[in-house]
Design a protein around this motif. Structure first.
Motif, PDB file in Angstrom:
ATOM      1  N   MET A  75       0.250  -5.948   2.172  1.00  0.00           N
ATOM      2  CA  MET A  75       0.596  -4.881   1.729  1.00  0.00           C
ATOM      3  C   MET A  75      -0.061  -4.306   0.348  1.00  0.00           C
ATOM      4  N   ALA A  94       7.520  -4.243  -1.205  1.00  0.00           N
ATOM      5  CA  ALA A  94       6.921  -5.061  -0.034  1.00  0.00           C
ATOM      6  C   ALA A  94       7.648  -6.182   0.452  1.00  0.00           C
ATOM      7  N   ARG A 131       0.812   1.348   3.329  1.00  0.00           N
ATOM      8  CA  ARG A 131       0.493  -0.081   3.030  1.00  0.00           C
ATOM      9  C   ARG A 131       1.187  -0.996   4.111  1.00  0.00           C
TER      10      ARG A 131
END
Length: 598
Positions: free
Chosen positions: A445, A405, A456
């Motif tokens: 996310m 992420a 995500r």
């Protein structure tokens, strides 16, 4: 098409000067070139910018409504209400909204299919009701004025026209802008101004505390669609066909860029129309598609943005918006002014199906991360990234040391985190108080109701980039030219289906093997379905360093370190590094500051 604005005194019904509302509407005249409508009562004023022949403001007894956008299921709603004994005097959406409020109250938005922002005043209950559509296609800005009243407008410039709006900059929005190239929907460069989030409603009752907006619809991906690929693609194609046909009602044609998404929209429009549809080409790739479907075609003049267009972006968007493609969008919409009032666009496919370069890089990175434990991966790739950094301040190797992420968020940054830290002065960094733009994506996310990293990322893109970048770009560029843009690829049902697609049906492989290629194989050749690998934007050509030389407000803010800025300019000018994107961002920011804080 249209715009709305209004004023409301939530404490006591103080008199409202209609001249102030008219000044707010005048700044949005491009949204409704047919004129304006204004209604006032003690403590409240509502107004609309409306196209010719459209009633976007209506009063019946104790109810008054203004709205921006079109109700795509108006006929079905009207039939349902008539079955309950409701009689209608007109075909106006405004009358339908009032009838819907009487029937459903605050649940009204849940029954609307379309891209509609609305404001409704119920005098009997003493409340103002505001709502924004599911995906956030229609904007709505809010602010509390110094006299305690609430002001709202479709665009920020509407609020800026009110003399009681406090104009103070918010440094956290500058950090967000330098990272993304736009100001996200949950931020604003003018402190104290908020944007009603997509799929939210806000009820303000006189004499009661104001409670924050309430979400009335939630995007949820759900389990993967199962079944043969042809069957899944057929389901997706049926939803796209329905989305196109519903948006063709009252439309004049389509803007055709020639990419896969706009080609798909034109193909399905041609299927549904008994006569040749009108298309306006926005590039050389449009002509072959137009010939294939025998459209009534013309080409817009070619337009390449340059440094001088930074001011135009400031006019179009109010807040800084760095994507130079918006200038070309406006030029294309302006070329359609004489032949179209409502047009379909093929915006959003790459983002909503998680098939851009940003998504492919995420998937590749996650595969490598899965092979090495973080205790090995982190020091290894951190060291390698330090040995082989690139001149822009980012490194693909160093990204592998990060969690997925965080790496995804940093990849999206136009100006890398390292350079943002260098450019900001110590005072600016202190004012940021630890705020960093990437955290917004990391949090989104982490909160996504999905397990696969691609899902995500898609969840975060739809929450952040879709309303603030893609939809804002489409709305402002088209509205500034007096064109209503409709976006079938962003239909909320199609979005939900796209989010549930098997990974093999998302684009990125061979042309024609993805869901669009399978669904439209009988319409479009494989070459029309290919997409360039790079889904980002590039800074305009020209001497950006020279253009930035006249930026005086940036220096006056005290936000930017002049030594770091000079180093960046000289490195770019001498060819040691390509800082064109950041210089362009700063040039656009300078122009936005001039307009927002004169």
């Amino acid at each position: 098409m249209g715009g709305i604005a209004g004023l409301f005194h939530p404490a006591t019904p103080k008199p409202v000067d209609p001249a102030r509302l008219r000044r707010m509407l005048a700044t949005q005249a491009h949204r409704g070139p047919g004129g304006e409508g204004v209604w006032t009562a003690p403590g409240v004023a509502l107004g609309s910018n409306r196209p010719a022949g459209v009633a976007a403001l209506r009063t019946e007894a104790s109810l008054t409504v203004v709205h921006d956008g079109a109700i795509l299921n108006a006929a079905a709603l009207r039939r349902a209400l008539e079955a309950d004994g409701v009689g209608f005097e007109s075909e106006d959406d405004a009358e339908l909204l009032l009838a819907g409020w009487r029937r459903w109250g605050p649940a009204l938005p849940e029954h609307i299919d379309g891209e509609v922002a609305l404001a409704l005043y119920d005098a009997g209950r003493g409340l103002l009701f505001l709502s924004r559509d599911r995906i956030g296609a229609k904007p709505l800005h809010l602010a509390e004025l110094s006299d305690g009243s609430i002001a709202f407008a479709s665009e920020l410039k509407g609020l800026l026209a009110h003399p009681l709006l406090r104009r103070m900059p918010d440094i956290t929005a500058v950090e967000d802008y330098l990272a993304y190239g736009y100001v996200p929907d949950d931020a604003c460069l003018v402190a104290g101004v908020a944007k009603l989030p997509a799929a939210h409603r806000l009820t303000i009752a006189r004499g009661r505390p104001i409670v924050g907006p309430e979400r009335w619809w939630r995007w949820e991906g759900g389990a993967r669609l199962k079944g043969p690929a042809a069957e899944v693609a057929g389901q997706w194609g049926d939803l796209l066909r329905r989305a196109v046909r519903s948006r063709m009602i009252g439309a004049d044609g389509a803007l055709l860029s020639g990419d896969a998404d706009s080609a798909a929209v034109v193909a399905l429009m041609a299927e549904a129309s008994p006569r040749a549809i009108r298309t306006l080409g926005l590039g050389p790739a449009a002509a072959p598609i137009a010939r294939r479907f025998a459209t009534d075609h013309s080409d817009a003049p070619r337009f390449d943005p340059g440094p001088d267009d930074a001011e135009l972006l400031a006019v179009l968007f109010d807040e800084p918006f760095a994507d130079p493609r918006a200038v070309a969008d406006f030029a294309g919409a302006d070329a359609a002014r004489d032949t179209m009032a409502v047009a379909l666009l093929g915006t959003g496919g790459a983002l909503t199906m998680a098939e851009g370069e940003r998504h492919r890089r995420l998937v590749r990175g996650e595969r490598l991360r899965a092979l090495l434990h973080i205790r090995v991966r982190q020091p290894l790739f951190t060291r390698l990234g330090a040995i082989w950094p690139d001149a822009g301040g980012r490194s693909r190797l160093e990204a592998l040391a990060l969690e997925g992420a965080e790496a995804y968020a940093r990849h999206l940054a136009i100006t890398p985190r390292l350079w943002r830290e260098r450019l900001f002065t110590p005072a600016a960094r202190q004012a940021l108080n630890g705020h960093r733009a990437e955290q917004r994506y990391v949090d989104a996310m982490a909160a996504a109701p999905a397990s696969h990293p691609l899902d995500r990322a898609l969840h975060a893109d739809l929450a952040i980039a879709l309303p603030a970048q893609w939809l804002t770009r489409a709305d402002r560029s088209a509205m500034a030219a007096g064109l209503e843009a409709r976006l079938p690829l962003l239909d909320h049902r199609l979005l939900q289906c796209s989010a549930r697609l098997p990974l093999a049906l998302r684009r990125g492989g061979a042309a024609g093997s993805d869901v669009m290629g399978r669904a439209l194989a009988s319409y479009l050749p494989a070459e029309a379905l290919r997409r360039p690998a790079d889904d980002g934007w590039r800074a305009p050509a020209g001497d950006l360093a020279a253009a930035l030389g006249g930026a005086t407000l940036l220096a006056e803010t005290g936000w930017f370190d002049p030594v770091a800025l000079t180093m960046m300019v000289e490195a770019h000018r001498g060819g040691a590094a390509d800082h064109g994107a950041t210089l362009w961002q700063l040039l656009v920011l300078e122009q936005a500051l001039r307009r927002l804080f004169p």
